[in-house]
Design an enzyme around this catalytic site. Sequence first.
Site, PDB file in Angstrom:
ATOM      1  N   LYS A   1      -1.313  93.962   3.741  1.00 35.56           N
ATOM      2  CA  LYS A   1      -0.241  92.977   3.891  1.00 35.56           C
ATOM      3  C   LYS A   1       0.377  92.593   2.539  1.00 35.56           C
ATOM      4  CE  LYS A   1      -0.266  92.657   8.393  1.00 35.56           C
ATOM      5  NZ  LYS A   1       0.874  93.189   9.159  1.00 35.56           N
TER       6      LYS A   1
ATOM      7  N   TYR B   1      -7.187  94.451   5.338  1.00 39.31           N
ATOM      8  CA  TYR B   1      -5.994  93.831   5.931  1.00 39.31           C
ATOM      9  C   TYR B   1      -5.155  93.124   4.857  1.00 39.31           C
ATOM     10  CZ  TYR B   1      -3.378  90.932   9.334  1.00 39.31           C
ATOM     11  OH  TYR B   1      -2.397  90.318  10.072  1.00 39.31           O
TER      12      TYR B   1
END
Length: 246
Positions: free
Chosen positions: A158, A154
């Site tokens: 990002k 993640y």
Amino acid sequence: MLKDKVAVVTGGSRGIGKAIALKLAEQGASVVVNYTSNSQAADEVVMAIQEMGCKALAVKADVSKADDIENLIKATEAELGKIQILVNNAGITRDGLLIRMKEEEWDDVLNINLKGVFLATKLIGKKMLKEKQGSIVNVTSVVGLMGNAGQANYAASKAGVIGFTKSVAKEFASRNINVNAVAPGFIQSDMTDKLSAEVIENYMQAIPLGRLGVANDVANLVSFLVSDHSNYITGQTIQVDGGMYI
Ligand code: NAP
């Protein structure tokens, strides 16, 4: 005001995306509420927007698939007109410590959170470039800035969105298109409801403003970034995190 503007909000059916879709409609925009599986949730957002007197359309499309995005663009142009606003909000988590992380968990997160932003920005951005106007906002996360144990996939996705935002801002600036990112901290949603009480308490300790965020905190910033009030802002990543990552 966003009257006469058409906005696409990916993952606009729930959580932060839903709040963004409603906020843009409140400013007068026509809104495409994109989703992948939960059509009922998307339909409810569409109905709420129509009750405000604005136009809205629910479109099922997986942002990690170029064909789905092409179909979303066609449906939008046929029903609502040309797209001036794109909010790349759709995102998922598949958490786990790196040593145990499956390749599939890495691929799913990177495909939706990063490749999805690339595809939607490329395909919708191409249309905006022709029109010489548009605003793009990418929803990243403070995790992309500070990292987080158990979220290597993640955080990488990002952080990738932040670099992508800066690069595309430079490419699109000459055509009057601004590209920014918002980095929420801990925002109450279906995604964070999965976390244990202990993890939530730990986050609370790290937030100077002393409360978890709500989806509207993010939606307020997005509505500013797609409005004329932010015409001279591009390539930025703005945190909405109660000071969590100062
Ligand atoms: P959420 O409540 O889980 O909602 C996710 C939305 O994305 C849903 O509308 C979902 O549609 C849609 N979606 C999922 N996969 C998709 C795909 N492949 N194609 C199109 N749509 C897809 O998530 P959230 O917490 O609101 O998060 C929204 C964004 O904010 C994400 O990018 C997330 O990483 C970011 N963010 C959230 C937080 C937080 O604390 N919540 C913090 C920082 C950043 P379906 O209903 O059809 O599945």
